[in-house]
Design a protein around this motif. Structure first.
Motif, PDB file in Angstrom:
ATOM      1  N   ASP A  29       0.840  -1.216   0.000  1.00  0.00           N
ATOM      2  CA  ASP A  29       0.000   0.000   0.000  1.00  0.00           C
ATOM      3  C   ASP A  29       0.867   1.254   0.000  1.00  0.00           C
ATOM      4  O   ASP A  29       0.574   2.246  -0.675  1.00  0.00           O
ATOM      5  N   LYS A  39       2.337   1.642  -3.469  1.00  0.00           N
ATOM      6  CA  LYS A  39       1.342   2.100  -4.449  1.00  0.00           C
ATOM      7  C   LYS A  39       0.953   3.553  -4.211  1.00  0.00           C
ATOM      8  O   LYS A  39       0.591   4.266  -5.137  1.00  0.00           O
ATOM      9  N   GLN A  93       3.387   4.963  -9.158  1.00  0.00           N
ATOM     10  CA  GLN A  93       2.347   4.448 -10.060  1.00  0.00           C
ATOM     11  C   GLN A  93       2.922   3.254 -10.815  1.00  0.00           C
ATOM     12  O   GLN A  93       3.824   3.408 -11.649  1.00  0.00           O
ATOM     13  N   THR A 129      -0.404  -3.132 -13.024  1.00  0.00           N
ATOM     14  CA  THR A 129      -0.859  -4.373 -12.387  1.00  0.00           C
ATOM     15  C   THR A 129      -1.196  -5.432 -13.423  1.00  0.00           C
ATOM     16  O   THR A 129      -1.410  -6.598 -13.062  1.00  0.00           O
ATOM     17  N   GLU A 140      -7.154   1.461 -14.505  1.00  0.00           N
ATOM     18  CA  GLU A 140      -6.105   1.852 -13.563  1.00  0.00           C
ATOM     19  C   GLU A 140      -5.421   3.152 -14.011  1.00  0.00           C
ATOM     20  O   GLU A 140      -5.046   3.984 -13.193  1.00  0.00           O
ATOM     21  N   ASN A 192      -3.624   5.338 -11.120  1.00  0.00           N
ATOM     22  CA  ASN A 192      -2.766   4.345 -10.464  1.00  0.00           C
ATOM     23  C   ASN A 192      -1.649   3.846 -11.382  1.00  0.00           C
ATOM     24  O   ASN A 192      -0.756   3.137 -10.931  1.00  0.00           O
ATOM     25  N   CYS A 193      -1.724   4.151 -12.648  1.00  0.00           N
ATOM     26  CA  CYS A 193      -0.731   3.693 -13.618  1.00  0.00           C
ATOM     27  C   CYS A 193      -0.528   4.807 -14.645  1.00  0.00           C
ATOM     28  O   CYS A 193      -1.479   5.539 -14.978  1.00  0.00           O
TER      29      CYS A 193
END
Length: 599
Positions: A142, A145, A149, A152, A172, A177-178
């Protein structure tokens, strides 16, 4: 040496964390367990009554107890897991593969993924851990993350496929997140730098990352977002308690033998750790008796060859603390830092613990061997012509120049011989003169021993530096004993040991047994001298008060003090109270004496 009884094995166990192993009379492994305190845990098996039939049977079969010491409880837990899986002892619950501890994997691929796993696949990927629970793993991930970034998906992100537009960004990417490496929105170099930072975090170097978390927490608090601030605070607390790596397991250290040695005057103690796929699967320590003055290098080379043959090791690499020569086909590594160095240090710790236990066992089983070894060590450390079986130590005691006295304590075979302790009143010296007092008592002591034809000590220690040593030496010269008795001085502040005619002191290792015995001698002499000095001062104080009363003797003084407990109470007592203790005649003398002082 015979195998120690179970009682002796229990008494000499260390008190730190580690793994214990129970063997039967045929040296078959019965059980492996972990402990925060080895001695306390193992002893409980033999002192408690067990309701469980299986445990009762186990205890009856135990003949030998072995152990491996480690740094922490976590290390003990992980090592226990490895040994149970490797050896599958009869009395252990079998650990199945689905109970393997979790790892964090940084996958070997372009734009590496970072994820938790219980399986180690030998494909060049990096594995960090193992961890004792998934809570720590998830907290770390966590954290990662939240800072970086990362992708997944499990796509093959080769440059060719990215250029061909095979992939499209997913949810994502839109959630932030990416960064969309699949469509070429992120450079590989930028991603690689993030992975380098993540690698440091999982290794335990996450100080900068924690600072960023604390800043985020402060920002949330400033914006009154207290739930978000509390969530980050909980992660920080878990991470601060987290121990990143275990000294017991490292997947990079595979199929390696580790050897270390600790030695003394008569024996060498060699520890052998066998590692397979990054896990310790065996620990064995052996004792080697020196025939001549073999070096640690010679003993270690001999032990490496013998132990590898005994346990059928086929490892192509060994870790050792010193350079050895054991054949061209074997890679020799002397680690200087990092995980390899830690594993060698762990081996050394196990050798040291084994040596300490042997000493304790020898004291109980074969005390004469312990004394011989100790005396040989002292002879070497102190550069003596013979073993110091008989040692005497002198200490002067005078406080503010009053009632000067001295004490002589005697040690035989390294232990106090209290019946031979002697006290000295200083007769020829006026006032506080430590040098002259030392000369007097040393002279008087050995003049008397010579006259009575008593055995002389091999070593004399005077408590003090060069001055006291010179005084003691002069007394021996006057008795024509110089050269027949070794005399040394020990200065209190830095534990400096002085020799006649040598201005440079000797410093013994602070942990050496020779220094510990010298300190014990010095402390005993000091204690004995101070006790005598206090008695003399107390008697002198009484002499000036009660013994100065005409017609009152020592017996009367003792009777009065026994009853009244102090001179002050005697001086305040009535004639009737005094007469009930010592009779009317003597009571009148005491009462009139104190009455006249009050007038």
């Amino acid at each position: 040496m015979q195998k120690p009884s179970l009682d002796i094995q229990l008494k000499t166990l260390p008190t730190g964390p580690g793994v214990y192993q129970y063997y039967d009379k045929d040296d078959k492994l019965l059980y492996v367990g972990k402990a925060k305190n080895l001695k306390k845990r193992v002893t409980s098996y033999f002192t408690k009554s067990h309701d469980n039939y299986k445990t009762k049977v186990l205890v009856k079969k135990i003949s030998t107890i072995k152990h491996i010491v480690v740094e922490t409880e976590t290390d003990a837990l992980l090592l226990e897991n490895n040994l149970i899986k490797k050896h599958q002892p009869r009395f252990n619950v079998m650990l199945k593969d689905d109970k393997t501890y979790p790892w964090i994997c940084i996958k070997k691929e372009r734009f590496p993924r970072v994820f938790p796993t219980r399986s180690l696949i030998k494909d060049g990927s990096e594995y960090f851990g193992p961890y004792t629970n998934f809570k720590t793993v998830n907290t770390l991930l966590d954290l990662i993350k939240g800072l970086y970034q990362l992708r997944t998906c499990n796509y093959d992100l080769s440059q060719q496929k990215i250029d061909s537009g095979k992939y499209k960004v997913c949810l994502e990417y839109h959630l932030g997140n990416c960064k969309g490496g699949c469509e070429g929105y992120q450079e590989e170099e930028e991603y690689r730098q993030n992975i380098e930072a993540i690698r440091e975090i999982v290794k335990g170097n996450f100080k900068d990352s924690l600072n960023r978390f604390r800043k985020q927490m402060a920002d949330h608090a400033e914006k009154m977002e207290f739930e978000d601030a509390q969530r980050i605070k909980e992660k920080i607390e878990v991470l601060e308690k987290y121990q990143a790596k275990s000294t017991v397991v490292n997947p990079k250290i595979s199929n390696v033998d580790v050897f270390s040695i600790i030695s003394d005057e008569s024996y060498g103690y060699v520890n052998f750790l066998q590692l397979s796929y990054g896990a310790i699967i065996r620990s064995h320590t052996t004792e080697i008796k020196k025939k001549l003055e073999e070096t640690d290098k010679e003993l270690l080379e001999l032990a490496i060859i013998e132990l590898r043959q005994r346990f059928g090791s086929t490892s192509k690499e060994i870790y050792v603390p010193i350079k050895v020569d054991v054949g061209e086909d074997l890679k020799i590594t002397i680690p200087q830092l990092g995980d390899k160095k830690k594993i060698v240090d762990l081996s050394i710790r196990n050798a040291k613990y084994y040596r300490q236990e042997r000493f304790k066992q020898i004291k109980i089983i074969d005390p004469d061997r312990h004394v011989k070894r100790l005396m040989a060590q002292m002879k070497k450390d102190l550069r003596l012509p013979e073993e110091p079986r008989h040692i005497e130590c002198f200490d002067n005691s005078n406080i503010q120049g009053t009632n000067p006295v001295a004490a002589c304590v005697v040690f035989k075979n390294g232990k106090p011989s209290k019946k031979e302790y002697r006290k000295f009143n200083i007769k020829t010296v006026e006032g506080a003169n430590d040098f002259a007092s030392m000369e007097e008592v040393v002279y008087r002591r050995y003049k008397r021993l010579l006259e009575e034809e008593q055995p002389l000590p091999q070593l004399v220690i005077v408590d003090g530096g060069k001055g006291q040593l010179s005084s003691g030496l002069k007394a021996l010269e006057d008795l024509n004993l110089r050269g027949k008795i070794t005399i040394i001085g020990i200065a209190k502040r830095l534990e400096e040991i002085y020799y006649p005619g040598d201005s440079i002191p000797l410093y013994l290792d602070k942990k050496s047994e020779s220094l510990k015995i010298i300190q014990h001698l010095r402390n005993e002499a000091h204690r004995f001298g101070i006790t005598f000095h206090r008695q003399k001062r107390s008697k002198a104080a009484l002499d000036t008060e009660l013994d100065s009363i005409p017609g009152i003797g020592e017996k009367t003084v003792i009777e009065l003090l026994k009853h009244f407990r102090s001179v002050k109470r005697i001086s305040e007592a009535t004639k009737k109270e005094l007469s009930e203790v010592v009779g009317e005649s003597r009571a009148t003398k005491v009462y009139n004496y104190y009455l006249s002082k009050k007038e």
